[in-house]
Design a protein around this motif. Structure first.
Motif, PDB file in Angstrom:
ATOM      1  N   GLU A   9       0.850  -1.188   0.000  1.00  0.00           N
ATOM      2  CA  GLU A   9       0.000   0.000   0.000  1.00  0.00           C
ATOM      3  C   GLU A   9       0.881   1.232   0.000  1.00  0.00           C
ATOM      4  O   GLU A   9       2.087   1.162   0.215  1.00  0.00           O
ATOM      5  CB  GLU A   9      -0.926  -0.020   1.211  1.00  0.00           C
ATOM      6  N   LYS A  10       0.246   2.390  -0.179  1.00  0.00           N
ATOM      7  CA  LYS A  10       1.027   3.623  -0.311  1.00  0.00           C
ATOM      8  C   LYS A  10       1.871   3.899   0.935  1.00  0.00           C
ATOM      9  O   LYS A  10       2.981   4.387   0.838  1.00  0.00           O
ATOM     10  CB  LYS A  10       0.097   4.806  -0.577  1.00  0.00           C
ATOM     11  N   TYR A  11       1.318   3.577   2.102  1.00  0.00           N
ATOM     12  CA  TYR A  11       2.031   3.973   3.319  1.00  0.00           C
ATOM     13  C   TYR A  11       3.189   3.029   3.644  1.00  0.00           C
ATOM     14  O   TYR A  11       4.119   3.409   4.349  1.00  0.00           O
ATOM     15  CB  TYR A  11       1.061   4.066   4.506  1.00  0.00           C
ATOM     16  N   ASN A  12       3.175   1.784   3.131  1.00  0.00           N
ATOM     17  CA  ASN A  12       4.243   0.870   3.505  1.00  0.00           C
ATOM     18  C   ASN A  12       5.175   0.522   2.349  1.00  0.00           C
ATOM     19  O   ASN A  12       6.063  -0.304   2.494  1.00  0.00           O
ATOM     20  CB  ASN A  12       3.675  -0.404   4.121  1.00  0.00           C
ATOM     21  N   GLY A  13       4.966   1.127   1.184  1.00  0.00           N
ATOM     22  CA  GLY A  13       5.819   0.804   0.053  1.00  0.00           C
ATOM     23  C   GLY A  13       6.180   2.063  -0.700  1.00  0.00           C
ATOM     24  O   GLY A  13       6.357   3.123  -0.115  1.00  0.00           O
ATOM     25  N   ILE A  14       6.282   1.911  -2.010  1.00  0.00           N
ATOM     26  CA  ILE A  14       6.583   3.088  -2.824  1.00  0.00           C
ATOM     27  C   ILE A  14       5.333   3.954  -2.851  1.00  0.00           C
ATOM     28  O   ILE A  14       4.250   3.495  -3.218  1.00  0.00           O
ATOM     29  CB  ILE A  14       6.986   2.643  -4.237  1.00  0.00           C
TER      30      ILE A  14
END
Lengths: 129, 326
Positions: free
Chosen positions: B180-185
């Motif tokens: 997801e956006k918060y844990n990856g790119i």
């Protein structure tokens, strides 16, 4: 009102109704019977109708014919096509029937051709790999 | 009388006069619209036919897909619910034509009553369709997609009934986290991860000896091909790429992806017509109640909206045949 006189007979005069309301109920019963036949055939799929005619199973031909029967009574009695002038009737029905038959022929023909190309084992197109 | 459009003079406007072909302006325009809309729908249905002829030996069998009936959980009842929907739409067509008939007799109370029933029928139909969509999107058994985009479904070899992927697949705790956006790119996302990975399905299948695979190819009797146990394990290990649950526009667990696409577009387009028909009916219904047509001394507006409503029923008759029966 005189200008709203309805033609009250269906099946070319075989059944004649006394009032427009009666005719509506009569057509409802007819449509329900046809739908019931379709559903029963759809559930049980009798093996006798499994034969192919013009590239389509007989059962599917039966379905298509019953559908056209239903479409006829919806247009003629519910949409009062029976009471319109014959010119209006022809303008609406012939135009659509001609164009739809043409479109059907072209696309179904092409679909069959692509099927033959797809599953012809001698060429290089593969769908299962 | 008849419409809001009328001229006071008796002279002919064109050769047909004020009412060419003996149909008023409004009814004539409604017929024009119906013919053009019929061609739009036939475009949809015929291209569905094109796809079916193209995939003639692998198209999903509608009887195996649409088996659900509300409140009858877990039972396989093909056709029953669609037949019910068809009947509801025919009934609402009948109440509509009864309203038109009552309008000819200038019977305001009856027109109101029958219009009300028509609207109720339409709402029941649209609600049923929403339920069908929800069931279709959610799916029931799940399947595995292959590298070639084909679908492998699972059967119990003893009862030859469908088996749900979640019934036999192992769930490893080490499964990967959703990107997801918060844990990856931060500028990239990925689609929701499937409930199981293919490795989990393979492990589960090896552990339960009576599971076999059914491919989407039809045999000469029109049934789906069932593979033997060895073939099943082979094909799953060599070609399986992901687990598919339910349906979307890219893939579905029932078979050819186009099947779901046409389902969404054809029944969706038709459902949108039913929805706008309900809105038109409600407008006319309130006009009837406040006495607009009583003052106009003509209920022709009911007739025009009736034409549209019957047309929607007419289209459903064809959708029913080509999507659920043929």
């Amino acid at each position: 009102m005189a200008e709203h006189a309805h033609k009250l007979e269906i099946f070319r005069g075989l059944i004649k109704f006394k009032s427009n309301t009666q005719k509506i109920i009569g057509v409802l019963i007819l449509l329900s019977i046809v739908t019931l036949i379709e559903v029963v055939l759809g559930i049980y799929k009798p093996a006798a109708l499994n034969e192919s005619f013009l590239n389509l199973k007989l059962l599917n031909w039966v379905f298509i014919i019953l559908t056209i029967v239903k479409a006829y009574y919806i247009t003629w009695d519910f949409m009062h096509m029976r009471d319109e002038t014959s010119v209006l009737r022809r303008v609406v029905v012939w135009t659509s029937v001609f164009l739809i038959l043409y479109l059907t022929f072209i696309l179904i023909q092409e679909g069959g051709y692509i099927f033959d190309e797809f599953y012809d084992t001698s060429n290089y197109i593969k769908t299962d790999f | 009388m008849g419409t809001t459009v009328s001229t006071t003079s008796n002279e002919k406007i064109w050769d047909g006069g004020n009412k060419p072909l003996n149909a008023s302006y409004g009814k004539m325009m409604m017929w024009f619209f119906i013919v053009s809309d019929a061609l739009t729908f036939s475009g949809f249905i015929v291209s569905y036919g094109f796809a079916r002829f193209k995939y003639a030996n692998s198209w999903p069998i509608a009887d195996e897909v649409f088996t659900h009936v509300p409140f009858m959980h877990g039972q396989e009842l093909p056709m029953i619910y669609v037949a019910f929907m068809t009947f509801v739409l025919i009934m609402s067509s009948v109440t509509m034509v009864l309203a038109v008939d009552a309008g000819h007799k200038m019977n305001k109370a009856k027109v109101t009553f029958y219009m009300f029933l028509t609207i109720i029928g339409g709402i029941i139909f649209v609600g049923s369709q929403a339920w069908e969509w929800a069931t279709f999107i959610k799916g029931d058994y799940g399947a595995v997609k292959t590298k070639g985009g084909n679908i492998l479904q699972f059967l119990d070899s003893e009862t030859s009934k469908r088996v749900s992927v979640s019934d036999f697949a192992f769930l490893y705790s080490s499964s990967r986290d959703q990107h997801e956006k918060y844990n990856g790119i931060w500028y990239r996302e990925e689609a929701t991860l499937p409930s199981f990975s293919v490795e989990e399905v393979i492990a589960g299948m090896e552990a339960s000896p009576n599971i076999v695979i059914r491919t989407q190819n039809l045999d000469e009797n029109g049934h789906k091909t069932v593979l033997s146990r060895e073939e099943s394990l082979n094909i799953l290990k060599s070609t399986g790429v992901s687990v598919v649950n339910g349906a979307n526009l890219i893939e579905n667990e029932y078979g050819v992806p186009l099947f779901a696409n046409f389902f969404f577009f054809i029944t969706g387009f038709h459902g949108f017509h039913v929805f706008s028909g309900i809105v038109l009916n409600i407008i006319i219904f309130f006009n009837v109640i406040i006495g607009t047509y009583e003052k106009r001394k003509s209920y022709e507006m009911v007739e025009k909206v009736g034409l549209y409503w019957h047309f929607v029923d007419l289209v459903w008759v064809f959708v029913f045949t080509f999507f659920y029966l043929v």
